[in-house]
Write an enzyme that holds these catalytic residues in place. Sequence first.
Site, PDB file in Angstrom:
ATOM      1  N   HIS A 390       6.825 -52.674  10.244  1.00 20.17           N
ATOM      2  CA  HIS A 390       7.211 -51.254  10.246  1.00 20.17           C
ATOM      3  C   HIS A 390       7.164 -50.684  11.677  1.00 20.17           C
ATOM      4  O   HIS A 390       8.151 -50.138  12.172  1.00 20.17           O
ATOM      5  CB  HIS A 390       6.260 -50.479   9.323  1.00 20.17           C
ATOM      6  CG  HIS A 390       6.535 -49.009   9.245  1.00 20.17           C
ATOM      7  ND1 HIS A 390       7.140 -48.428   8.152  1.00 20.17           N
ATOM      8  CD2 HIS A 390       6.296 -47.986  10.109  1.00 20.17           C
ATOM      9  CE1 HIS A 390       7.261 -47.126   8.352  1.00 20.17           C
ATOM     10  NE2 HIS A 390       6.746 -46.825   9.535  1.00 20.17           N
ATOM     11  N   GLU A 391       6.022 -50.848  12.334  1.00 16.43           N
ATOM     12  CA  GLU A 391       5.873 -50.287  13.681  1.00 16.43           C
ATOM     13  C   GLU A 391       6.784 -50.997  14.679  1.00 16.43           C
ATOM     14  O   GLU A 391       7.312 -50.369  15.601  1.00 16.43           O
ATOM     15  CB  GLU A 391       4.407 -50.341  14.142  1.00 16.43           C
ATOM     16  CG  GLU A 391       3.427 -49.558  13.255  1.00 16.43           C
ATOM     17  CD  GLU A 391       3.803 -48.094  13.036  1.00 16.43           C
ATOM     18  OE1 GLU A 391       4.532 -47.528  13.869  1.00 16.43           O
ATOM     19  OE2 GLU A 391       3.366 -47.526  12.006  1.00 16.43           O
ATOM     20  N   HIS A 394      10.061 -49.288  14.626  1.00 12.97           N
ATOM     21  CA  HIS A 394      10.114 -48.097  15.475  1.00 12.97           C
ATOM     22  C   HIS A 394      10.252 -48.490  16.951  1.00 12.97           C
ATOM     23  O   HIS A 394      11.024 -47.906  17.700  1.00 12.97           O
ATOM     24  CB  HIS A 394       8.836 -47.261  15.328  1.00 12.97           C
ATOM     25  CG  HIS A 394       8.754 -46.511  14.029  1.00 12.97           C
ATOM     26  ND1 HIS A 394       9.772 -45.730  13.563  1.00 12.97           N
ATOM     27  CD2 HIS A 394       7.764 -46.418  13.098  1.00 12.97           C
ATOM     28  CE1 HIS A 394       9.420 -45.179  12.402  1.00 12.97           C
ATOM     29  NE2 HIS A 394       8.202 -45.592  12.097  1.00 12.97           N
ATOM     30  N   HIS A 397      13.647 -49.836  17.854  1.00 12.86           N
ATOM     31  CA  HIS A 397      14.567 -48.695  17.847  1.00 12.86           C
ATOM     32  C   HIS A 397      14.465 -47.930  19.180  1.00 12.86           C
ATOM     33  O   HIS A 397      15.480 -47.627  19.820  1.00 12.86           O
ATOM     34  CB  HIS A 397      14.198 -47.791  16.655  1.00 12.86           C
ATOM     35  CG  HIS A 397      15.167 -46.670  16.392  1.00 12.86           C
ATOM     36  ND1 HIS A 397      14.888 -45.664  15.507  1.00 12.86           N
ATOM     37  CD2 HIS A 397      16.394 -46.388  16.896  1.00 12.86           C
ATOM     38  CE1 HIS A 397      15.917 -44.806  15.484  1.00 12.86           C
ATOM     39  NE2 HIS A 397      16.838 -45.234  16.314  1.00 12.86           N
TER      40      HIS A 397
HETATM   41 ZN   LIG Z   1       7.017 -44.921  10.485  1.00  8.16          ZN
END
Ligand SMILES: [Zn+2]
Length: 602
Positions: A390-391, A394, A397
């Site tokens: 998940h991190e 980010h 991105h």
């Molecule tokens: Zn998040």
Amino acid sequence: MAESYQTREEVPTENTWDLTVLFESDDVWEKEFKAVEEELTKIEALKGTLADSAESLVHAINTIASVSRKLSNVYTYSHLKYDQDSTNSTYQSLDARSTQLYSRFSELTAFFQPELLAIPEDKLNSFIESNATLQDYRQYLDNMTRQREHVLEPSQELLLAQVSEILGSASKTFGVLNNADLRFPTVEDSSGEKVQLTHSIYGKLLESTDRRVRRDTFKSFYSTYDQFKNTMASLLSTNIKAHNFSAKARNFSSARQAALFANNIPESVYDTLLEAVGERLPVLHRYVALRKELLGIEDLEMYDMYTPILGEVPLAFNYDEAKAITLEALAPLGEDYVDIIKKAFDERWIDLYENKGKRSGAYSSGTYDSNPYILMNWQDNVNWLYTLVHELGHSAHSYLTHANQPYIYGNYSIFLAEIASTTNENLLTSYLLERYTDPNVRLYILNHFLDGMKGTVFRQTQFAEFEHFMHTSEAEGKPLTQAFLSENYQAMNEKYYGPDVNSNSEIALEWSRIPHFYYNYYVFQYATGFAAATALSQKILSGDKESLNQYLTYLKAGESDYPIEIMQRAGVDMTQKDYLVSALDVFENRLDEFEKLLKDQK
Ligand SMILES: [Zn+2]
């Protein structure tokens, strides 16, 4: 076992983030701090110059951007240092100083947008036509000036600014009451020990496998809200009135239109979400019925919704295994993407283990010039593997945005942020399902997904629907009394969870304790984001090169366009239902497999 260290100094360097890339030392940071302080004085001189000429407008934008860029480096370094060990007094002080510097910057730049808006549209357009740099800034300028028709006369603006604190006071009072003043009872845990209830203990105890503990926790917790239910209704009602008032004052047709306007999101995105999820609620009811069956409970209650239904977790990974799985699970995103993840591992973007004083949880944070760092508190389990991908979503991105956009487009909106991270989670789910054939492991992974979608898509849509209901009811002149809110909340709970769980209980008061109801049309983004990510991951996994390329355009877009347009180019039209239907199909298919595996086990 994962490590947990007593002091920051004990943590092996290779498991910490390398902040020397941002500032080589505290001394270098100190120099930059002073430089930023000096540059702040340049901003003052820009006041009153924006409308002078195209060149002076460019000069103002570039000056502010340059200070903001340096300031974000200064600020981020100190806050990362502070988070790694909040007991360190050096970094407490650095962090406090840079926070102060930031607020001075905000004060000094407060003139910018109103002054820009005061430039007549024709004049601004002729500036843009005549200047190549301003043409590159077109989207930025459009975004800064599109609320022109919602800006009032100076005297009215002044009045609104003066009452803004008062308009926010119900929300603030709720926060103080909920976080500081409310006293919750104690309950006995499963070993008979007395435990003081708090917000976080409440969540933990609801996961207990001991039903008596869950019931006592639920009833005790809500007994406190029951005592204050009229106060809570009054606060919430005042807050909704404030939203409706502000929207009306600024010539919006509704509070929702005003709130969504902030990110330039059409209201159809919201309506489509409620409609598409509403149509598929029978699938959620099936999941609830299954929970009832697995728990072997005749009279399923809302306090039975969070206890694990599968017993012992059949999967665990150490960090090295997690890294290997991550690289394989994200391989469908292409070699370039995987190279970024390798960089994250090899160049120490990640601060991995817990140590005394370190901030809990996980996040991704960085600046335009720095690595997109990740704070973790790693444990050897599946949840932390999901947190890791998940991190990294980010961070990749941010990395791609910074590599492909100029500074002024180097951020991305909250509406888009969670799509990158949860797409990675979805890819991990698919990878794990492909890798494991053991029915017990599959059941666990499937349930992880189903539970996630229940919490992120269904529950957040329920909140979004209730939030909208409150705003429209108030706008129609209906008083939002405790009885009105409870009666309607209970009905909505019944609609979402179906006939297999009892909604005629304390749950009717849930509206009174949800901080998100004070956020002003915020939660729907959790649901739209997760659904878009589920739909996108299916497209990516289909192996279609075009779909992957489209997805990557989103990761590189930053703020170079509005969120809905960016997602359209990424292959998801969020004003239409398809992406939601496709995500809900995945939910239903995985629920089918889950039911089948359970049946086979009998
Ligand atoms: Zn998040």
